[in-house]
Write an enzyme that holds these catalytic residues in place. Structure first.
Site, PDB file in Angstrom:
ATOM      1  N   ASP A  22      -0.784   9.137  19.443  1.00  0.00           N
ATOM      2  CA  ASP A  22       0.284   8.162  19.205  1.00  0.00           C
ATOM      3  C   ASP A  22       1.577   8.931  18.992  1.00  0.00           C
ATOM      4  O   ASP A  22       1.605   9.887  18.220  1.00  0.00           O
ATOM      5  CB  ASP A  22      -0.057   7.316  17.970  1.00  0.00           C
ATOM      6  CG  ASP A  22       1.011   6.286  17.639  1.00  0.00           C
ATOM      7  OD1 ASP A  22       0.971   5.732  16.521  1.00  0.00           O
ATOM      8  OD2 ASP A  22       1.894   6.050  18.498  1.00  0.00           O
ATOM      9  N   ASP A  26       2.934   3.571  15.926  1.00  0.00           N
ATOM     10  CA  ASP A  26       2.536   2.150  15.891  1.00  0.00           C
ATOM     11  C   ASP A  26       1.011   2.010  15.819  1.00  0.00           C
ATOM     12  O   ASP A  26       0.466   0.931  16.034  1.00  0.00           O
ATOM     13  CB  ASP A  26       3.079   1.401  17.116  1.00  0.00           C
ATOM     14  CG  ASP A  26       2.424   1.902  18.403  1.00  0.00           C
ATOM     15  OD1 ASP A  26       2.640   1.268  19.465  1.00  0.00           O
ATOM     16  OD2 ASP A  26       1.697   2.927  18.351  1.00  0.00           O
ATOM     17  N   ASP A  30      -0.357   6.516  23.235  1.00  0.00           N
ATOM     18  CA  ASP A  30       0.575   6.129  24.296  1.00  0.00           C
ATOM     19  C   ASP A  30       0.814   7.254  25.291  1.00  0.00           C
ATOM     20  O   ASP A  30       0.331   8.380  25.102  1.00  0.00           O
ATOM     21  CB  ASP A  30       1.904   5.660  23.671  1.00  0.00           C
ATOM     22  CG  ASP A  30       2.428   6.667  22.654  1.00  0.00           C
ATOM     23  OD1 ASP A  30       2.746   6.247  21.514  1.00  0.00           O
ATOM     24  OD2 ASP A  30       2.481   7.874  22.989  1.00  0.00           O
ATOM     25  N   ASP A  99      -6.948   4.934  36.648  1.00  0.00           N
ATOM     26  CA  ASP A  99      -8.072   4.002  36.683  1.00  0.00           C
ATOM     27  C   ASP A  99      -7.672   2.826  37.587  1.00  0.00           C
ATOM     28  O   ASP A  99      -6.583   2.278  37.426  1.00  0.00           O
ATOM     29  CB  ASP A  99      -8.378   3.503  35.265  1.00  0.00           C
ATOM     30  CG  ASP A  99      -9.872   3.332  35.007  1.00  0.00           C
ATOM     31  OD1 ASP A  99     -10.393   3.942  34.048  1.00  0.00           O
ATOM     32  OD2 ASP A  99     -10.511   2.600  35.787  1.00  0.00           O
ATOM     33  N   ASP A 206     -13.112   1.369  38.823  1.00  0.00           N
ATOM     34  CA  ASP A 206     -13.923   0.640  37.852  1.00  0.00           C
ATOM     35  C   ASP A 206     -14.925  -0.275  38.562  1.00  0.00           C
ATOM     36  O   ASP A 206     -14.563  -1.005  39.494  1.00  0.00           O
ATOM     37  CB  ASP A 206     -12.981  -0.195  36.977  1.00  0.00           C
ATOM     38  CG  ASP A 206     -13.668  -0.796  35.777  1.00  0.00           C
ATOM     39  OD1 ASP A 206     -13.697  -2.037  35.683  1.00  0.00           O
ATOM     40  OD2 ASP A 206     -14.195  -0.027  34.953  1.00  0.00           O
ATOM     41  N   GLU A 275     -17.130   4.120  39.872  1.00  0.00           N
ATOM     42  CA  GLU A 275     -18.140   3.778  38.866  1.00  0.00           C
ATOM     43  C   GLU A 275     -19.101   2.823  39.570  1.00  0.00           C
ATOM     44  O   GLU A 275     -18.665   1.797  40.076  1.00  0.00           O
ATOM     45  CB  GLU A 275     -17.515   3.133  37.643  1.00  0.00           C
ATOM     46  CG  GLU A 275     -18.512   2.850  36.533  1.00  0.00           C
ATOM     47  CD  GLU A 275     -18.000   1.874  35.499  1.00  0.00           C
ATOM     48  OE1 GLU A 275     -18.484   1.930  34.352  1.00  0.00           O
ATOM     49  OE2 GLU A 275     -17.105   1.062  35.821  1.00  0.00           O
ATOM     50  N   HIS A 349     -15.862   6.312  27.761  1.00  0.00           N
ATOM     51  CA  HIS A 349     -15.363   5.358  26.755  1.00  0.00           C
ATOM     52  C   HIS A 349     -16.294   4.165  26.585  1.00  0.00           C
ATOM     53  O   HIS A 349     -16.034   3.276  25.763  1.00  0.00           O
ATOM     54  CB  HIS A 349     -13.987   4.852  27.191  1.00  0.00           C
ATOM     55  CG  HIS A 349     -14.050   4.137  28.484  1.00  0.00           C
ATOM     56  ND1 HIS A 349     -14.366   4.768  29.681  1.00  0.00           N
ATOM     57  CD2 HIS A 349     -13.939   2.828  28.790  1.00  0.00           C
ATOM     58  CE1 HIS A 349     -14.407   3.872  30.650  1.00  0.00           C
ATOM     59  NE2 HIS A 349     -14.150   2.683  30.139  1.00  0.00           N
ATOM     60  N   ASP A 350     -17.405   4.126  27.363  1.00  0.00           N
ATOM     61  CA  ASP A 350     -18.392   3.036  27.259  1.00  0.00           C
ATOM     62  C   ASP A 350     -19.691   3.505  26.618  1.00  0.00           C
ATOM     63  O   ASP A 350     -20.616   2.699  26.433  1.00  0.00           O
ATOM     64  CB  ASP A 350     -18.737   2.504  28.661  1.00  0.00           C
ATOM     65  CG  ASP A 350     -17.605   1.755  29.320  1.00  0.00           C
ATOM     66  OD1 ASP A 350     -17.551   1.738  30.571  1.00  0.00           O
ATOM     67  OD2 ASP A 350     -16.762   1.205  28.590  1.00  0.00           O
TER      68      ASP A 350
HETATM   69  O1  LIG Z   1     -20.854  -1.352  33.450  1.00  0.00           O
HETATM   70  C1  LIG Z   1     -19.872  -1.314  32.843  1.00  0.00           C
HETATM   71  C2  LIG Z   1     -18.615  -1.176  33.505  1.00  0.00           C
HETATM   72  O2  LIG Z   1     -17.634  -0.626  32.697  1.00  0.00           O
HETATM   73  C3  LIG Z   1     -16.334  -0.678  33.229  1.00  0.00           C
HETATM   74  O3  LIG Z   1     -15.913  -1.996  33.443  1.00  0.00           O
HETATM   75  C4  LIG Z   1     -15.764  -2.825  32.305  1.00  0.00           C
HETATM   76  C5  LIG Z   1     -14.974  -4.006  32.796  1.00  0.00           C
HETATM   77  O4  LIG Z   1     -13.788  -3.555  33.374  1.00  0.00           O
HETATM   78  C6  LIG Z   1     -15.016  -2.157  31.149  1.00  0.00           C
HETATM   79  O5  LIG Z   1     -15.226  -2.883  29.974  1.00  0.00           O
HETATM   80  C7  LIG Z   1     -15.531  -0.755  30.937  1.00  0.00           C
HETATM   81  O6  LIG Z   1     -14.784  -0.130  29.909  1.00  0.00           O
HETATM   82  C8  LIG Z   1     -15.394  -0.001  32.248  1.00  0.00           C
HETATM   83  O7  LIG Z   1     -15.775   1.338  32.131  1.00  0.00           O
HETATM   84  C9  LIG Z   1     -19.831  -1.472  31.414  1.00  0.00           C
HETATM   85  O8  LIG Z   1     -20.156  -2.739  31.179  1.00  0.00           O
HETATM   86  C10 LIG Z   1     -20.752  -0.581  30.771  1.00  0.00           C
HETATM   87  O9  LIG Z   1     -21.931  -0.405  31.370  1.00  0.00           O
HETATM   88  C11 LIG Z   1     -21.063  -1.117  29.466  1.00  0.00           C
HETATM   89  O10 LIG Z   1     -19.924  -1.339  28.836  1.00  0.00           O
HETATM   90  C12 LIG Z   1     -21.878  -0.147  28.730  1.00  0.00           C
HETATM   91  O11 LIG Z   1     -22.050  -0.719  27.539  1.00  0.00           O
END
Ligand SMILES: O=C(CO[C@H]1O[C@H](CO)[C@@H](O)[C@H](O)[C@H]1O)[C@@H](O)[C@H](O)[C@H](O)CO
Length: 601
Positions: A22, A26, A30, A99, A206, A275, A349-350
């Site tokens: 950041d 805030d 960013d 992305d 994505d 992905e 991040h997932d």
């Molecule tokens: O398959 C996806 C796709 O994620 C992509 O697409 C999603 C929708 O855009 C987005 O939320 C994710 O951050 C992006 O990486 C996710 O649902 C993932 O498997 C799941 O979150 C795991 O728990």
């Protein structure tokens, strides 16, 4: 051996902008914050930076719901800030991948507003269906079929002014685009060219495997009234999943080839990664074979399911077997032998943090050893490795204890859906969220041990949007950059090895001792050179498996000054001293999380 493109020995670093740096206090990361940390990424040695979305967005799904593809969300900055980031990155020799989220837009995107209003130009840019015959639109049971959204609830949303439902695989604010529509596709290609012409170096796409849906011969989705493909029974949560009919659909190849023609033909020096849930390894070989001009590589997620088995899908957390991970990675490696390419990742991040998930974060020593071991295991495979922010520090899962500390709509919606449907108890689901929830990897980056870990200055006027992990006191970039035994310093060496030793990017991969559930070992061979990579992926002592021992004992150094037999100088990289490694090999016993690369010949 076959000529390999630039990204065959590149390392990509994923930045999650909300949680990286950041710059204006805030509480939200960013673009200027990222720019200020580019020298850190250059010092780590990575080649490419992938930015999760920074576009205009109501942030329902943290930016994966875009309302304007050609503008930066004010909370992240401006287009000028983005140009500054690109310029600075390129000066530092870093490429920047953006992305691309085009399976769906935000419901606040102008395209969707026009489509919902029945504007003739946009009327068919999304997937609209009538209510189920005999039902009143908007009433329970009137949904066109029983598909559920991955973020809970029905995958259909009623729009009274249009008198129809729209389809959304993710949140209700993420309507799916209709990729059967050529005008819509051209609009996306135009937007992509706009960014490529602005100087970015490619896209992470994505859920690109979801854009082509399966229709019956009359163009009707499964389970819709009149469709020749019948509806399937609902699951325990009351819905059927659209997955089988909405992943790797019939037109995916021709769409990706059209996209390649319209956007990437005539360009070079870029990288595209898709992905791709629902794409098999066989199909991945086709999609990533350069002759087919589709994508450079894919994120296949089979290995992300080795510890998720049960009625609640990813929330049914189970133990996992090393042999399962090895089998899947071996299949990914085969894609390369078959002419395609593969990405290498354990974190994003997932997904939860790998050191907490498959490593051992119960003590400082086991955390650093297992973080290094898992890093070495992944990066010594053939493919393009991806580091998720904080993975190079061995950052752990969040230390949250109650649902109100979590922000992610997937965790919160699924908590209510699965507990509400009695699929899991509240305690079971909280335990699953603590282990598998996406916020585990979204806690603010730990730059130092100050109050907000340097994610924002101590006198910031707002708390970070997500709680900082208290272990920032010991786990932070500042401490690790000045410690040559740190996880950070180990990743610097790992990346340097890939850049300097051609075996890492070009050497053939071959598994050893494939039934061993503790030791993951393999060779990398290029011409008459060979490395053996050995990792004890457990918190217990492990016996040195037979095939691995045989490879180590038949080292062929006839023509160098050390002669045959094991020698410390041949320990190229390890999370133990070279002498310690030799002792463990001679003792045929590996300490917990011991990991090393040995030059066999
Ligand atoms: O398959 C996806 C796709 O994620 C992509 O697409 C999603 C929708 O855009 C987005 O939320 C994710 O951050 C992006 O990486 C996710 O649902 C993932 O498997 C799941 O979150 C795991 O728990």
């Amino acid at each position: 051996s076959r000529e390999l493109p630039w990204w065959s020995n590149a390392v990509v670093y994923q930045v999650y902008p909300r949680s990286f740096q950041d710059s204006d206090g805030d509480g939200m990361g960013d673009v200027p914050g990222i720019t200020s940390r580019l020298p850190y990424l250059a010092s780590l040695g990575v080649d490419v930076v992938w930015l999760s979305p920074v576009y205009k967005s109501p942030q329902d799904d943290n930016g994966y719901d875009i309302s304007d593809y050609q503008d930066i969300d004010p909370m992240f900055g401006t287009l000028d800030d983005m140009d500054t980031l690109l310029k600075r990155a390129h000066e530092l020799g870093l490429k920047v991948v953006m992305d691309l989220v085009v399976n769906h837009t935000s419901d606040e995107h102008d395209w969707f507003k026009a489509s919902a209003a029945g504007d003739s130009k946009y009327t068919d840019w999304y997937i609209w269906e009538d209510p189920k015959p005999g039902h009143v639109g908007g009433q329970p049971g009137a949904e066109p079929n029983n598909w559920g959204s991955y973020f809970g609830g029905s995958a259909w949303q009623w729009v009274p002014e249009r008198g129809q439902y729209y389809f959304h695989q993710f949140s209700v604010k993420q309507p799916d685009l209709n990729w059967e529509n050529p005008a819509m596709r051209q609009a996306v290609y135009q937007m992509m060219n706009w960014w490529m012409d602005r100087g970015i170096d490619g896209f992470r796409m994505d859920v690109i495997s979801y854009i082509s849906k399966t229709y019956d011969e009359n163009g009707r989705l499964p389970g819709i009234a009149g469709s020749l493909i019948p509806e399937r029974p609902a699951g325990p949560d009351g819905f059927d999943s659209p997955f089988d009919y909405c992943s790797d659909g019939p037109h995916l190849d021709e769409i990706l080839q059209e996209m390649h023609r319209e956007v990437f033909d005539g360009r070079d020096g870029y990288l595209n990664v898709g992905e791709a849930p629902g794409i098999s390894a066989e199909r991945a070989t086709h999609v990533t074979n350069p002759q087919n001009k589709e994508l450079d590589m894919l994120f296949l997620i089979d290995h992300m399911g080795i510890d998720q088995h049960g009625p609640a899908g990813k929330w049914s957390v189970t133990d996992w077997k090393l042999s399962d991970l090895r089998k899947i990675q071996a299949r990914y490696e085969q894609i390369i032998d078959e002419g395609g390419w593969t990405s290498l990742f354990f974190c994003n991040h997932d997904q939860p943090r790998v050191v907490s998930r498959w490593g051992d974060d119960s003590s400082e020593e086991s955390r650093t050893r297992s973080a290094k071991a898992l890093g070495l295991l992944l990066h010594m495979h053939q493919g393009t490795p991806y580091i998720y922010q904080g993975e190079e520090l061995g950052m752990t899962n969040a230390d949250y204890t109650s649902l109100d500390q979590y922000e992610d709509l997937e965790s919160i919606n699924m908590y209510h859906q699965l507990v509400g449907a009695g699929v899991l108890s509240s305690d079971e689901m909280m335990n699953s969220i603590q282990r598998m929830g996406r916020d585990n990897s979204r806690t603010p980056m730990q730059w130092d041990d100050s109050i907000y870990a340097g994610f924002e200055s101590a006198d910031a006027h707002t708390q970070p949007w997500l709680g900082v992990n208290a272990n920032k006191a010991t786990i932070n970039a500042q401490a690790e950059q000045n410690d040559e035994n740190s996880v950070f310093s180990f990743y610097q060496k790992l990346i340097a090895l890939r850049h300097t030793n051609p075996i890492v990017s070009h050497g053939h991969w071959n598994a050893l001792d494939i039934d061993d559930e503790q030791v993951y070992a393999f060779t990398r061979t290029l011409d008459d050179h060979e490395l053996v990579v050995v990792i004890n992926v457990s918190s217990e002592l492990a016996a040195l498996p037979t095939q691995t021992a045989a490879v180590l004992n038949n080292t062929d150094h006839t023509n160098d000054e050390h002669g045959d037999g094991l020698h410390e100088s041949k320990v190229i990289l390890s999370n133990d001293s070279a002498q310690g490694v030799i002792e463990q090999i001679n003792a045929k016993s590996l300490n917990p999380w011991t990991a090393f690369v040995y030059e066999v010949k």
